[in-house]
Design a protein around this motif. Structure first.
Motif, PDB file in Angstrom:
ATOM      1  N   SER A  46      -9.593  24.035  -4.388  1.00 50.81           N
ATOM      2  CA  SER A  46      -8.377  24.567  -4.602  1.00 50.81           C
ATOM      3  C   SER A  46      -8.548  25.929  -5.284  1.00 50.81           C
ATOM      4  CB  SER A  46      -7.685  23.364  -5.612  1.00 50.81           C
ATOM      5  OG  SER A  46      -8.530  23.446  -6.767  1.00 50.81           O
ATOM      6  N   ALA A  47      -7.571  26.542  -5.737  1.00 50.09           N
ATOM      7  CA  ALA A  47      -7.687  27.972  -5.980  1.00 50.09           C
ATOM      8  C   ALA A  47      -7.099  28.259  -7.313  1.00 50.09           C
ATOM      9  CB  ALA A  47      -6.887  28.827  -5.066  1.00 50.09           C
ATOM     10  N   SER A  48      -7.327  29.575  -7.748  1.00 52.90           N
ATOM     11  CA  SER A  48      -6.935  29.775  -9.239  1.00 52.90           C
ATOM     12  C   SER A  48      -6.445  31.563  -9.128  1.00 52.90           C
ATOM     13  CB  SER A  48      -7.717  29.580 -10.381  1.00 52.90           C
ATOM     14  OG  SER A  48      -8.906  30.691 -10.213  1.00 52.90           O
ATOM     15  N   SER A  49      -5.851  31.872 -10.393  1.00 56.01           N
ATOM     16  CA  SER A  49      -5.903  33.237 -10.643  1.00 56.01           C
ATOM     17  C   SER A  49      -7.234  33.562 -11.685  1.00 56.01           C
ATOM     18  CB  SER A  49      -4.511  33.624 -11.369  1.00 56.01           C
ATOM     19  OG  SER A  49      -4.510  32.737 -12.605  1.00 56.01           O
ATOM     20  N   SER A  50      -6.803  34.828 -11.978  1.00 55.45           N
ATOM     21  CA  SER A  50      -7.989  35.446 -12.751  1.00 55.45           C
ATOM     22  C   SER A  50      -8.625  34.452 -14.025  1.00 55.45           C
ATOM     23  CB  SER A  50      -7.724  36.651 -13.560  1.00 55.45           C
ATOM     24  OG  SER A  50      -8.838  37.253 -14.493  1.00 55.45           O
ATOM     25  N   GLY A  51      -9.794  33.979 -14.033  1.00 54.99           N
ATOM     26  CA  GLY A  51     -10.401  33.201 -14.972  1.00 54.99           C
ATOM     27  C   GLY A  51      -9.820  31.956 -15.289  1.00 54.99           C
ATOM     28  N   THR A  52      -8.942  31.323 -14.356  1.00 50.86           N
ATOM     29  CA  THR A  52      -8.360  30.217 -14.520  1.00 50.86           C
ATOM     30  C   THR A  52      -8.498  29.512 -13.036  1.00 50.86           C
ATOM     31  OG1 THR A  52      -5.949  31.004 -13.612  1.00 50.86           O
ATOM     32  CG2 THR A  52      -6.581  31.181 -16.032  1.00 50.86           C
ATOM     33  N   ALA A  53      -7.972  28.285 -12.988  1.00 51.51           N
ATOM     34  CA  ALA A  53      -8.167  27.561 -11.881  1.00 51.51           C
ATOM     35  C   ALA A  53      -7.001  26.395 -11.706  1.00 51.51           C
ATOM     36  CB  ALA A  53      -9.497  26.951 -11.554  1.00 51.51           C
ATOM     37  N   ALA A  54      -6.904  26.010 -10.546  1.00 50.81           N
ATOM     38  CA  ALA A  54      -5.689  24.986 -10.464  1.00 50.81           C
ATOM     39  C   ALA A  54      -5.794  24.117  -9.422  1.00 50.81           C
ATOM     40  CB  ALA A  54      -4.418  25.755 -10.316  1.00 50.81           C
ATOM     41  N   GLY A  55      -5.395  22.603  -9.579  1.00 49.44           N
ATOM     42  CA  GLY A  55      -5.643  21.713  -8.524  1.00 49.44           C
ATOM     43  C   GLY A  55      -6.893  21.034  -8.592  1.00 49.44           C
ATOM     44  N   SER A  56      -6.736  19.702  -8.277  1.00 48.22           N
ATOM     45  CA  SER A  56      -7.870  19.021  -8.558  1.00 48.22           C
ATOM     46  C   SER A  56      -7.537  17.775  -7.416  1.00 48.22           C
ATOM     47  CB  SER A  56      -7.878  18.040  -9.867  1.00 48.22           C
ATOM     48  OG  SER A  56      -6.892  17.461 -10.097  1.00 48.22           O
ATOM     49  N   SER A  57      -8.700  17.132  -6.989  1.00 48.78           N
ATOM     50  CA  SER A  57      -8.855  16.166  -5.878  1.00 48.78           C
ATOM     51  C   SER A  57      -8.080  14.724  -6.650  1.00 48.78           C
ATOM     52  CB  SER A  57     -10.172  15.777  -5.485  1.00 48.78           C
ATOM     53  OG  SER A  57     -10.496  17.057  -4.729  1.00 48.78           O
ATOM     54  N   PRO A  58      -7.586  13.990  -5.809  1.00 47.89           N
ATOM     55  CA  PRO A  58      -7.163  12.598  -6.322  1.00 47.89           C
ATOM     56  C   PRO A  58      -8.365  11.883  -6.644  1.00 47.89           C
ATOM     57  CG  PRO A  58      -5.828  13.068  -4.537  1.00 47.89           C
ATOM     58  CD  PRO A  58      -7.093  14.228  -4.565  1.00 47.89           C
ATOM     59  N   PRO A  59      -8.536  10.795  -7.574  1.00 50.77           N
ATOM     60  CA  PRO A  59      -9.780  10.253  -7.676  1.00 50.77           C
ATOM     61  C   PRO A  59     -10.216   9.475  -6.370  1.00 50.77           C
ATOM     62  CG  PRO A  59      -8.102   9.288  -9.283  1.00 50.77           C
ATOM     63  CD  PRO A  59      -7.451  10.551  -8.348  1.00 50.77           C
ATOM     64  N   GLY A  60     -11.408   9.302  -6.088  1.00 49.82           N
ATOM     65  CA  GLY A  60     -11.941   8.485  -4.989  1.00 49.82           C
ATOM     66  C   GLY A  60     -11.977   7.278  -5.354  1.00 49.82           C
ATOM     67  N   PRO A  61     -12.834   6.436  -4.674  1.00 49.67           N
ATOM     68  CA  PRO A  61     -12.929   4.818  -4.674  1.00 49.67           C
ATOM     69  C   PRO A  61     -13.153   4.191  -6.089  1.00 49.67           C
ATOM     70  CG  PRO A  61     -14.087   5.629  -2.746  1.00 49.67           C
ATOM     71  CD  PRO A  61     -13.731   6.761  -3.642  1.00 49.67           C
ATOM     72  N   ALA A  62     -13.888   5.315  -7.141  1.00 45.30           N
ATOM     73  CA  ALA A  62     -14.017   5.180  -8.308  1.00 45.30           C
ATOM     74  C   ALA A  62     -13.820   6.332  -9.140  1.00 45.30           C
ATOM     75  CB  ALA A  62     -15.536   4.502  -8.682  1.00 45.30           C
ATOM     76  N   ALA A  63     -12.879   6.119 -10.105  1.00 45.14           N
ATOM     77  CA  ALA A  63     -12.729   7.201 -10.828  1.00 45.14           C
ATOM     78  C   ALA A  63     -13.746   8.228 -11.628  1.00 45.14           C
ATOM     79  CB  ALA A  63     -11.743   6.765 -12.120  1.00 45.14           C
ATOM     80  N   GLU A  64     -13.504   9.532 -11.373  1.00 45.96           N
ATOM     81  CA  GLU A  64     -14.817  10.271 -12.001  1.00 45.96           C
ATOM     82  C   GLU A  64     -14.274  10.600 -13.475  1.00 45.96           C
ATOM     83  OE1 GLU A  64     -15.996  13.650  -9.591  1.00 45.96           O
ATOM     84  OE2 GLU A  64     -14.675  12.667  -7.850  1.00 45.96           O
ATOM     85  N   GLU A  65     -15.507  10.581 -14.106  1.00 45.67           N
ATOM     86  CA  GLU A  65     -15.439  11.264 -15.465  1.00 45.67           C
ATOM     87  C   GLU A  65     -15.119  12.780 -15.425  1.00 45.67           C
ATOM     88  OE1 GLU A  65     -18.331  10.264 -18.534  1.00 45.67           O
ATOM     89  OE2 GLU A  65     -18.565   8.376 -17.809  1.00 45.67           O
ATOM     90  N   THR A  66     -14.008  13.019 -16.449  1.00 44.07           N
ATOM     91  CA  THR A  66     -13.683  14.275 -16.672  1.00 44.07           C
ATOM     92  C   THR A  66     -14.269  15.033 -17.891  1.00 44.07           C
ATOM     93  OG1 THR A  66     -11.457  14.090 -15.830  1.00 44.07           O
ATOM     94  CG2 THR A  66     -11.676  15.944 -16.811  1.00 44.07           C
ATOM     95  N   PRO A  67     -15.017  16.022 -17.610  1.00 45.71           N
ATOM     96  CA  PRO A  67     -15.694  16.642 -18.710  1.00 45.71           C
ATOM     97  C   PRO A  67     -14.812  17.162 -19.766  1.00 45.71           C
ATOM     98  CG  PRO A  67     -15.893  18.254 -17.001  1.00 45.71           C
ATOM     99  CD  PRO A  67     -15.200  17.026 -16.588  1.00 45.71           C
ATOM    100  N   PRO A  68     -14.919  17.379 -21.129  1.00 46.66           N
ATOM    101  CA  PRO A  68     -13.958  17.890 -22.040  1.00 46.66           C
ATOM    102  C   PRO A  68     -13.386  19.304 -21.470  1.00 46.66           C
ATOM    103  CG  PRO A  68     -15.923  17.220 -23.228  1.00 46.66           C
ATOM    104  CD  PRO A  68     -16.283  17.331 -21.650  1.00 46.66           C
ATOM    105  N   ALA A  69     -12.290  19.728 -21.864  1.00 47.23           N
ATOM    106  CA  ALA A  69     -11.801  20.948 -21.399  1.00 47.23           C
ATOM    107  C   ALA A  69     -12.429  22.274 -22.176  1.00 47.23           C
ATOM    108  CB  ALA A  69     -10.137  21.220 -22.001  1.00 47.23           C
ATOM    109  N   LYS A  70     -13.126  22.027 -23.188  1.00 47.87           N
ATOM    110  CA  LYS A  70     -13.890  23.185 -23.807  1.00 47.87           C
ATOM    111  C   LYS A  70     -15.133  22.719 -24.105  1.00 47.87           C
ATOM    112  CE  LYS A  70     -10.521  26.173 -24.269  1.00 47.87           C
ATOM    113  NZ  LYS A  70     -10.337  27.555 -23.677  1.00 47.87           N
ATOM    114  N   GLY A  71     -16.076  23.423 -23.848  1.00 45.29           N
ATOM    115  CA  GLY A  71     -17.775  23.084 -23.993  1.00 45.29           C
ATOM    116  C   GLY A  71     -18.316  24.192 -24.876  1.00 45.29           C
ATOM    117  N   SER A  72     -19.846  24.001 -24.893  1.00 42.02           N
ATOM    118  CA  SER A  72     -20.544  24.962 -25.721  1.00 42.02           C
ATOM    119  C   SER A  72     -21.819  25.206 -24.956  1.00 42.02           C
ATOM    120  CB  SER A  72     -20.576  24.073 -26.918  1.00 42.02           C
ATOM    121  OG  SER A  72     -21.648  22.950 -26.807  1.00 42.02           O
TER     122      SER A  72
END
Length: 381
Positions: free
Chosen positions: A28-54
């Motif tokens: 999917s696509a985004s604007s500057s420094g941002t992103a949008a859109g995600s795939s629906p879960p597949g057969p098994a739900a995927e873990e989503t990483p924290p919104a902020k990292g280090s």
């Protein structure tokens, strides 16, 4: 604009609303420094990483590298590093920083952005000890493989190069150069259009493409175009390749003056260059996962770790964290190390929450300081 999966993926951007099919993914696509859109879960739900990292710089592994470009960790310890301008491969002891030159790769013709670029270990390295390299010759960009014999004296440890693949267009700019073996054991190569924009849309040309081939350089079975190594097209200058935990391929590439991109790669798709740069409303083109203004990124290598793509920035002089959900993003990209180490060329997964990061201040476009260039060890979340 700019491998075989166990299950088909549902894709979300541009022309990517159909099944992905083996062996890659879309995005999917985004604007500057941002992103949008995600795939629906597949057969098994995927873990989503924290919104902020280090990001923590654990230590400086090595200093004094000249125009480093590719990096390949060895299974028994040590890091192989290619020098774009000196056409050499050096082994770095990751514990002590000690450097041992394996040798110079013959046939390299460094100029502009060309030279000795990406390197990768053979899938059978444990038994064959073969090192693959992508380089600019006097006539083209090509891929060779060489036997590495650590028992020989320094400077004489590389065997004669065996040409695996040749005929990739060369130029002073846009030579691509990243190579990597995928989870399917096939060799992938990111190429540039060498400044000739029309090559990107020409499926008969090797320029402005992602190529997929056997370790012997033949078109891989399952490629989207018959008897062709072309895997995806419409790229400007592919610089980074990495797979996520579900074997989906992502690639980074330079934009021109507006948008740099991170793309999720679906075989056979058109990523738009030169007709589109960044996100497009034209359904014929596969939109990026994320995009950045060129002064924020100018991306080079990428790596996957901790549920995120990590992207090194040259002109942007920062490391981007892109948290993923499927072939989209789960949160906005986040920048680290901005301006602290200058231009950043290559980032490679080092296992778990660790990355190797290679700077690029001696490439003729940076402002080298004492000790440049260097390899850093990072701890990331």
């Amino acid at each position: 604009m700019t491998a075989v999966l166990a299950a088909a993926l549902l894709l979300t951007a541009g022309c990517s609303s159909d099944d992905a099919g083996p062996p890659a993914a879309g995005g999917s696509a985004s604007s500057s420094g941002t992103a949008a859109g995600s795939s629906p879960p597949g057969p098994a739900a995927e873990e989503t990483p924290p919104a902020k990292g280090s990001v923590k710089v654990v230590r400086t592994v090595a200093t004094g590298l000249k125009s480093p470009w590719g990096l390949a960790p060895l299974p028994d310890g040590g890091l192989l590093v290619s020098s774009r301008d000196e056409a050499t491969i050096t082994r770095v002891d990751e514990r002590t920083g000690r450097k041992t030159e394996l040798g110079e790769v013959p046939g390299v013709s460094p100029a502009g952005e060309g030279g000795l670029l990406g390197i990768a270990l053979s899938p059978g390295y444990a038994s064959d000890h073969m090192v693959y390299a992508y380089f600019t010759s006097a006539s083209d960009n090509r891929i060779v493989r060489m036997l590495y014999d650590a028992k020989k004296p320094p400077g004489e440890q590389l065997g004669a190069p065996d040409t695996v693949f040749k005929g990739i267009p060369k130029g002073v700019i846009h030579n691509g150069g990243r190579i990597a073996f995928g989870p399917d054991g096939m060799l992938y190569a990111g190429t540039g259009e060498s400044g000739e924009r029309g090559l990107s849309q020409d499926k008969e040309s090797l320029g402005g493409k992602i190529l997929r081939m056997t370790p012997e350089g033949e078109p891989a079975a399952g490629n989207p175009f018959p008897d062709s190594p072309v895997y995806s097209y419409g790229h400007r200058n592919v610089q980074g390749l990495a797979w996520d935990a579900r074997q989906r391929l992502f690639a980074s590439e330079f934009g021109q003056e507006t948008w740099d991109e991170l793309n999720a790669i679906k075989p056979g798709d058109d990523y738009g260059w030169p007709r589109a740069e960044g996100r497009s409303d034209d359904p014929a083109f596969h939109n990026p996962v994320a995009q950045w203004r060129t002064d924020e990124a100018s991306p080079s290598g990428i790596a996957y770790a901790e549920g995120c793509v990590w992207m090194a920035g040259l002109r942007g002089e920062r490391l981007w964290r892109v948290p993923l959900k499927g072939t989209g993003t789960s949160a906005d990209p986040q920048a680290f190390l901005q301006g602290e180490y200058g231009r950043l060329r290559t980032v490679v997964a080092a296992g778990g929450d660790k990355l190797w990061l290679v700077t690029s201040d001696t490439d003729g476009r940076g402002d080298p300081k004492d000790g440049d260039d260097r390899i850093l060890e990072l701890k990331v979340t």
